[in-house]
Design an enzyme around this catalytic site. Structure first.
Site, PDB file in Angstrom:
ATOM      1  CD  GLU A 124      -3.498  -0.098   1.713  1.00 35.24           C
ATOM      2  OE1 GLU A 124      -3.598   1.082   2.118  1.00 35.24           O
ATOM      3  OE2 GLU A 124      -4.286  -0.995   2.039  1.00 35.24           O
ATOM      4  CE1 TYR A 126      -6.157   3.372  -3.016  1.00 36.82           C
ATOM      5  CE2 TYR A 126      -5.475   1.308  -4.021  1.00 36.82           C
ATOM      6  CZ  TYR A 126      -5.567   2.118  -2.915  1.00 36.82           C
ATOM      7  OH  TYR A 126      -5.071   1.697  -1.701  1.00 36.82           O
ATOM      8  CD  GLU A 152      -2.673  -0.655  -2.707  1.00 38.00           C
ATOM      9  OE1 GLU A 152      -1.981  -1.683  -2.544  1.00 38.00           O
ATOM     10  OE2 GLU A 152      -3.801  -0.510  -2.201  1.00 38.00           O
ATOM     11  CG  HIS A 204      -2.821  -5.328  -0.928  1.00 37.98           C
ATOM     12  ND1 HIS A 204      -2.953  -3.952  -1.009  1.00 37.98           N
ATOM     13  CD2 HIS A 204      -3.817  -5.750  -0.103  1.00 37.98           C
ATOM     14  CE1 HIS A 204      -3.982  -3.571  -0.267  1.00 37.98           C
ATOM     15  NE2 HIS A 204      -4.520  -4.654   0.281  1.00 37.98           N
ATOM     16  CG  ASP A 249      -3.993  -7.159   3.253  1.00 40.13           C
ATOM     17  OD1 ASP A 249      -4.692  -8.135   3.585  1.00 40.13           O
ATOM     18  OD2 ASP A 249      -4.428  -5.996   3.203  1.00 40.13           O
ATOM     19  CG  ASP A 271      -1.831  -8.656   6.869  1.00 43.15           C
ATOM     20  OD1 ASP A 271      -1.379  -7.911   6.003  1.00 43.15           O
ATOM     21  OD2 ASP A 271      -2.779  -8.325   7.626  1.00 43.15           O
ATOM     22  CG  HIS A 312      -3.177  -4.551   7.674  1.00 40.86           C
ATOM     23  ND1 HIS A 312      -3.609  -5.772   7.229  1.00 40.86           N
ATOM     24  CD2 HIS A 312      -3.991  -3.636   7.087  1.00 40.86           C
ATOM     25  CE1 HIS A 312      -4.627  -5.621   6.407  1.00 40.86           C
ATOM     26  NE2 HIS A 312      -4.882  -4.324   6.301  1.00 40.86           N
TER      27      HIS A 312
END
Length: 296
Positions: free
Chosen positions: A60, A98, A100, A158, A192, A237, A277
């Site tokens: 992230e 979006y 990451e 992720h 994750d 995770d 997390h």
């Protein structure tokens, strides 16, 4: 018993007890970018967490300017002068606006990243190419001279929560691809995976190949809690290891979430400023022959 033999036995025993294992971590730092990188209190927490690890997959990372991770690595090198830290990062990933990144931060005096590989966005099919992952896995091939298993592959992932089970199942095909690419079946999946609570079902698990093939060992159990919020208890995770050889190199019972809220005596609010997390971690057994040879 001959004195020489006794002497070497004592030397070997002292080295055996002194040698430390190699710690591999995965940490979803919620929306890590400019804002968090400018927050001194948050950066202190993140630095202390990651400095515990010889290698840490950070997820992230949301930083279009590309300045947050270099700042974090500089802080690590200032904080822990006994090691030297480097990083390797993926491209910015995401289907829409979006985006990451995955980033591996590692001690370059202990490990080498021999190669890295960004899984393609589209999977080749019989007809039209189709997207499988919201954020395609970022994969590194590691050489670790100090551990029993020297060469291994890390697959960082992720998943998209609403598509978690499908993406986890697809990691089985990723294993086939990367193990053939580098002729190495010592593969670890980490990150994750959203592999808990409302994102998975008992019925759905039965169709997930990565879950049901006994060659894959899920080191973070379903009963664990990798969330900071006190009102949630979910093992989102995970760390998954393939094969007997790699599994035999894992320190027994070393895989678990790191509760930094408790360890650093933080309030829930303070902890959540860093992430929602907890990182997950596992230790690999050291090669005592390496340290004995180096010492002698």
């Amino acid at each position: 018993m001959r004195p020489t033999f006794l002497l070497w036995s004592l030397v070997y025993l002292s080295l055996w007890t002194a040698v430390q294992s190699l710690k591999i971590c995965a940490f979803n730092i919620r929306s890590f970018g400019e804002t968090k990188a400018r927050n001194k209190h948050v950066m202190v927490i993140l630095t202390k967490i990651i400095a515990r690890c010889d290698l840490c997959l950070v997820q992230e990372v949301r930083d279009a300017k590309g300045e947050a991770i270099p700042r974090l690595v500089r802080e690590l090198n200032r904080y822990d002068r006994s090691h030297s830290y480097s990083h390797v990062d993926s491209k910015r990933l995401g289907k829409n606006t979006y985006k990451e990144q995955y980033v591996y931060i590692y001690r370059n005096d202990m490990l080498q990243v021999r190669d890295h590989y960004q899984l393609p966005r589209y999977k080749e099919g019989t007809g039209n190419d189709t997207e499988v992952f919201s954020r395609e896995p970022f994969i590194v091939y590691i050489y670790s001279p100090t551990t029993i298993v020297k060469d291994f592959i890390l697959v960082g992932q992720h998943t998209c929560p609403k598509n978690a089970m499908k993406e986890i199942d697809e990691l089985y095909d990723v294993f086939q691809e990367v193990s053939q690419k580098w002729k190495n079946q010592n593969v670890m999946f980490l990150g994750d995976l959203n592999a808990a609570c409302s994102y998975v079902t008992a019925k759905g698990w039965r169709n997930v190949r990565l879950r049901n093939d006994p060659k894959f060992h899920w080191l973070i159990g379903d009963e664990e809690d990798t969330t900071v919020h006190k009102n949630s208890r979910c093992a989102y995770d995970r760390i998954v290891v393939h094969g007997k050889e790699f599994m035999s190199a894992v320190v027994p019972d070393s895989a678990h979430p790191f509760n930094f809220k408790k360890e650093f005596c933080l309030t829930e609010k303070e902890a959540l400023e860093a992430s929602d997390h907890y990182p997950v971690e596992v230790d690999l057994k050291p090669s005592h022959r390496y340290f004995l040879r180096k010492e002698l």
